[in-house]
Design a protein around this motif. Structure first.
Motif, PDB file in Angstrom:
ATOM      1  N   ASP A 269       0.831  -1.217   0.000  1.00 44.08           N
ATOM      2  CA  ASP A 269       0.000   0.000   0.000  1.00 44.08           C
ATOM      3  C   ASP A 269       0.861   1.262   0.000  1.00 44.08           C
ATOM      4  OD1 ASP A 269       0.757  -0.971   2.535  1.00 44.08           O
ATOM      5  OD2 ASP A 269      -0.603   0.450   3.506  1.00 44.08           O
TER       6      ASP A 269
ATOM      7  N   GLN B   9      13.372   5.137   0.175  1.00 40.28           N
ATOM      8  CA  GLN B   9      13.137   5.572   1.550  1.00 40.28           C
ATOM      9  C   GLN B   9      11.694   6.029   1.768  1.00 40.28           C
ATOM     10  OE1 GLN B   9      15.060   5.664   4.342  1.00 40.28           O
ATOM     11  NE2 GLN B   9      13.334   6.571   5.429  1.00 40.28           N
ATOM     12  N   ASP B  10      11.091   5.606   2.884  1.00 42.24           N
ATOM     13  CA  ASP B  10       9.776   6.130   3.245  1.00 42.24           C
ATOM     14  C   ASP B  10       9.936   7.589   3.662  1.00 42.24           C
ATOM     15  OD1 ASP B  10       7.519   6.970   4.866  1.00 42.24           O
ATOM     16  OD2 ASP B  10       6.871   4.870   4.799  1.00 42.24           O
ATOM     17  N   LEU B  11       9.361   8.475   2.868  1.00 48.98           N
ATOM     18  CA  LEU B  11       9.590   9.898   3.096  1.00 48.98           C
ATOM     19  C   LEU B  11       8.813  10.419   4.299  1.00 48.98           C
ATOM     20  CD1 LEU B  11       9.659  11.124  -0.613  1.00 48.98           C
ATOM     21  CD2 LEU B  11      11.613  10.838   0.938  1.00 48.98           C
TER      22      LEU B  11
ATOM     23  N   GLY C  16      14.481   5.992  -6.278  1.00 49.66           N
ATOM     24  CA  GLY C  16      15.480   6.432  -5.307  1.00 49.66           C
ATOM     25  C   GLY C  16      16.405   5.297  -4.917  1.00 49.66           C
TER      26      GLY C  16
ATOM     27  N   ALA D  96      14.249   9.984  -8.741  1.00 46.93           N
ATOM     28  CA  ALA D  96      13.551  10.485  -7.544  1.00 46.93           C
ATOM     29  C   ALA D  96      14.350  11.453  -6.653  1.00 46.93           C
ATOM     30  CB  ALA D  96      13.023   9.324  -6.694  1.00 46.93           C
TER      31      ALA D  96
ATOM     32  N   VAL E 179      13.255  15.481  -4.549  1.00 48.03           N
ATOM     33  CA  VAL E 179      13.073  15.815  -3.129  1.00 48.03           C
ATOM     34  C   VAL E 179      14.337  16.482  -2.567  1.00 48.03           C
ATOM     35  CG1 VAL E 179      11.248  14.153  -2.591  1.00 48.03           C
ATOM     36  CG2 VAL E 179      13.627  13.395  -2.484  1.00 48.03           C
TER      37      VAL E 179
ATOM     38  N   ASP F 153      22.011   8.347  -3.712  1.00 48.64           N
ATOM     39  CA  ASP F 153      22.781   7.643  -2.684  1.00 48.64           C
ATOM     40  C   ASP F 153      22.662   6.131  -2.872  1.00 48.64           C
ATOM     41  OD1 ASP F 153      20.367   6.799  -1.461  1.00 48.64           O
ATOM     42  OD2 ASP F 153      20.342   8.493  -0.079  1.00 48.64           O
TER      43      ASP F 153
HETATM   44  C1  LHQ Z   1       5.319   6.559  -0.345  1.00 42.39           C
HETATM   45  C2  LHQ Z   1       6.542   6.591  -1.004  1.00 42.39           C
HETATM   46  C3  LHQ Z   1       7.681   6.955  -0.274  1.00 42.39           C
HETATM   47  C4  LHQ Z   1       6.334   7.208   1.585  1.00 42.39           C
HETATM   48  C5  LHQ Z   1       5.070   6.009  -2.423  1.00 42.39           C
HETATM   49  N1  LHQ Z   1       7.546   7.252   1.020  1.00 42.39           N
HETATM   50  N2  LHQ Z   1       5.225   6.890   0.935  1.00 42.39           N
HETATM   51  C6  LHQ Z   1      18.097   7.728   1.989  1.00 42.39           C
HETATM   52  C7  LHQ Z   1      18.471   8.208   3.240  1.00 42.39           C
HETATM   53  C8  LHQ Z   1      17.857   9.236   3.971  1.00 42.39           C
HETATM   54  C9  LHQ Z   1      16.894   9.965   3.590  1.00 42.39           C
HETATM   55  C10 LHQ Z   1      16.230   9.998   2.380  1.00 42.39           C
HETATM   56  O1  LHQ Z   1      16.381   9.155   1.319  1.00 42.39           O
HETATM   57  C11 LHQ Z   1      17.176   8.151   1.108  1.00 42.39           C
HETATM   58  C12 LHQ Z   1      17.068   7.459  -0.148  1.00 42.39           C
HETATM   59  C13 LHQ Z   1      15.841   7.608  -1.021  1.00 42.39           C
HETATM   60  O2  LHQ Z   1      15.331   6.601  -1.451  1.00 42.39           O
HETATM   61  S1  LHQ Z   1      15.257   9.180  -1.396  1.00 42.39           S
HETATM   62  C14 LHQ Z   1      13.955   8.881  -2.551  1.00 42.39           C
HETATM   63  C15 LHQ Z   1      12.676   8.417  -1.881  1.00 42.39           C
HETATM   64  N3  LHQ Z   1      11.666   8.023  -2.829  1.00 42.39           N
HETATM   65  C16 LHQ Z   1      10.959   8.884  -3.569  1.00 42.39           C
HETATM   66  O3  LHQ Z   1      11.163  10.086  -3.556  1.00 42.39           O
HETATM   67  C17 LHQ Z   1       9.860   8.287  -4.388  1.00 42.39           C
HETATM   68  C18 LHQ Z   1       8.525   8.856  -3.955  1.00 42.39           C
HETATM   69  N4  LHQ Z   1       7.419   8.170  -4.613  1.00 42.39           N
HETATM   70  C19 LHQ Z   1       7.058   8.440  -5.878  1.00 42.39           C
HETATM   71  O4  LHQ Z   1       7.639   9.232  -6.570  1.00 42.39           O
HETATM   72  C20 LHQ Z   1       5.845   7.722  -6.386  1.00 42.39           C
HETATM   73  O5  LHQ Z   1       5.078   7.285  -5.288  1.00 42.39           O
HETATM   74  C21 LHQ Z   1       6.193   6.510  -7.266  1.00 42.39           C
HETATM   75  C22 LHQ Z   1       6.821   6.995  -8.586  1.00 42.39           C
HETATM   76  C23 LHQ Z   1       7.143   5.542  -6.570  1.00 42.39           C
HETATM   77  C24 LHQ Z   1       4.903   5.736  -7.603  1.00 42.39           C
HETATM   78  O6  LHQ Z   1       3.909   6.634  -8.064  1.00 42.39           O
HETATM   79  P1  LHQ Z   1       2.394   6.155  -8.185  1.00 42.39           P
HETATM   80  O7  LHQ Z   1       2.347   4.880  -8.944  1.00 42.39           O
HETATM   81  O8  LHQ Z   1       1.631   7.305  -8.730  1.00 42.39           O
HETATM   82  O9  LHQ Z   1       1.914   5.807  -6.695  1.00 42.39           O
HETATM   83  P2  LHQ Z   1       1.567   6.832  -5.504  1.00 42.39           P
HETATM   84  O10 LHQ Z   1       2.483   8.010  -5.550  1.00 42.39           O
HETATM   85  O11 LHQ Z   1       0.106   7.110  -5.512  1.00 42.39           O
HETATM   86  O12 LHQ Z   1       1.934   5.981  -4.208  1.00 42.39           O
HETATM   87  C25 LHQ Z   1       1.039   5.049  -3.580  1.00 42.39           C
HETATM   88  C26 LHQ Z   1       1.152   5.224  -2.086  1.00 42.39           C
HETATM   89  O13 LHQ Z   1       2.484   4.958  -1.678  1.00 42.39           O
HETATM   90  C27 LHQ Z   1       0.861   6.664  -1.641  1.00 42.39           C
HETATM   91  O14 LHQ Z   1       0.302   6.603  -0.357  1.00 42.39           O
HETATM   92  P3  LHQ Z   1      -1.262   6.953  -0.109  1.00 42.39           P
HETATM   93  O15 LHQ Z   1      -1.459   6.771   1.367  1.00 42.39           O
HETATM   94  O16 LHQ Z   1      -1.464   8.350  -0.591  1.00 42.39           O
HETATM   95  O17 LHQ Z   1      -2.010   5.946  -0.943  1.00 42.39           O
HETATM   96  C28 LHQ Z   1       2.245   7.256  -1.550  1.00 42.39           C
HETATM   97  O18 LHQ Z   1       2.332   8.358  -0.690  1.00 42.39           O
HETATM   98  C29 LHQ Z   1       3.032   6.077  -1.001  1.00 42.39           C
HETATM   99  N5  LHQ Z   1       4.452   6.196  -1.267  1.00 42.39           N
HETATM  100  N6  LHQ Z   1       6.385   6.240  -2.289  1.00 42.39           N
HETATM  101  N7  LHQ Z   1       8.948   6.952  -0.806  1.00 42.39           N
END
Ligand code: LHQ
Length: 269
Positions: free
Chosen positions: A31, A73-75, A119, A142, A146, A151
């Motif tokens: 989810d 990462q869970d943002l 990411g 990604a 943000v 990384d």
């Molecule tokens: C999420 C996430 C997510 C929380 C989807 N977090 N909820 C390392 C060390 C320290 C700090 C920071 O970072 C790092 C490394 C990293 O990985 S930084 C990069 C983190 N990831 C992102 O920025 C990706 C964010 N997500 C997205 O861009 C999109 O969600 C993607 C492209 C993955 C999928 O898009 P859609 O197919 O349109 O799905 P959605 O966006 O509707 O997501 C579904 C649910 O999942 C939604 O929750 P909700 O409660 O509204 O249904 C999103 O909020 C949740 N979700 N990724 N990273």
């Protein structure tokens, strides 16, 4: 009796399954696109360490439940911790250990990329040895979207696949690669219809799990080292490792099977 899915990793958010020499670790928070919480990162690391220790595991698969591989990462977790979070400590305690474990485990690791890998989730897929992707899978950089730098090895892996300019542009524009684009760039070994990904990944993992595991592990060790060294270093190190591989039971079996014109029966020893 088989282990319950969370008993090896300590959490149902990273499920562990084992059959016929293949351990499968499944990111299981569908989810939230399998975004990584701390608990998941520790569970993944625990699962990888268990795979490393267990001689019965001769190939490892990483994949995701639902429509994502993992969104990194869970943002919301990061935001909840606000300025209390040391990004450096977090990376060193979790992602960096995972990437090192993936590169150092001397068994083939296959990513079955079932959906978006974003990411650090993409970085984890890059750190595996082989990637199979579903047709609908995507690699989303990604980080820049943000305000973060790539990384978890992303700055090391992606320029090696794409070259500097394409990798930098992708990070700077928050770009994505489709499975087909990733395949054309050499990131993905095979693109398969979504419905066939699990079976095709399991079939390849099964094939590798029946191989000469020690030689496959030493091959990985040699290629890790060659990626950073000179040809002279590679020649020396290959000779050193061949001395080890040449003494394995699987080498003896491989040669006997060849001479006897029959398929080899490798045991991983
Ligand atoms: C999420 C996430 C997510 C929380 C989807 N977090 N909820 C390392 C060390 C320290 C700090 C920071 O970072 C790092 C490394 C990293 O990985 S930084 C990069 C983190 N990831 C992102 O920025 C990706 C964010 N997500 C997205 O861009 C999109 O969600 C993607 C492209 C993955 C999928 O898009 P859609 O197919 O349109 O799905 P959605 O966006 O509707 O997501 C579904 C649910 O999942 C939604 O929750 P909700 O409660 O509204 O249904 C999103 O909020 C949740 N979700 N990724 N990273």
């Amino acid at each position: 009796m088989a282990d319950a899915p969370g008993s090896v990793t300590g959490s149902d958010t990273v499920q562990y399954a084992f059959a016929d020499g293949v351990a499968t670790l499944t990111f299981n928070r569908p989810d939230k696109m399998n975004a990584f919480t701390d608990a998941m990162l520790h569970a993944l690391l625990k699962g990888l360490r268990a795979c490393e220790r267990d001689a019965a595991v001769r190939a490892i698969v990483l994949t995701g439940a639902g429509r994502a591989f993992t969104a990194g990462q869970d943002l919301s977790d990061v935001q909840d911790r606000g300025h209390g979070l040391s990004f450096k400590d977090h990376l060193e305690a979790t992602y960096n250990k995972i990437i090192r474990a993936l590169r150092s485990v001397e068994k083939p690791v296959i990513a079955g990329v079932n959906g978006v890998a974003a990411g650090a989730g993409a970085s984890i897929a890059f750190a595996c040895d082989i990637r199979l992707a579903a047709e609908s899978a995507k690699f989303a950089t990604a980080f820049g979207l943000v305000g973060l730098v790539p990384d978890s090895g992303a700055t090391w892996f992606l320029p090696r696949f794409l070259g500097y300019a394409r990798a930098y542009e992708l990070y700077a524009t928050g770009g994505r690669l489709t499975a087909a684009e990733a395949h054309a760039a050499g990131i993905v070994n095979h693109v398969v219809p979504d419905a066939e990904l699990a079976d095709r990944t399991a079939a390849l993992a099964g094939q590798l799990a029946n191989g000469p595991t020690k030689a496959f592990g030493l091959t990985k060790r040699a290629m890790n080292r060659a990626a950073a060294g000179s040809l002279d270093d590679a020649l020396d190190y290959e000779a050193h490792l061949q001395q080890i591989a040449g003494l394995t039971a699987d080498h003896g079996e491989g040669v006997r099977a060849f001479l006897e014109k029959r398929p080899p029966r490798f045991t991983g020893t």
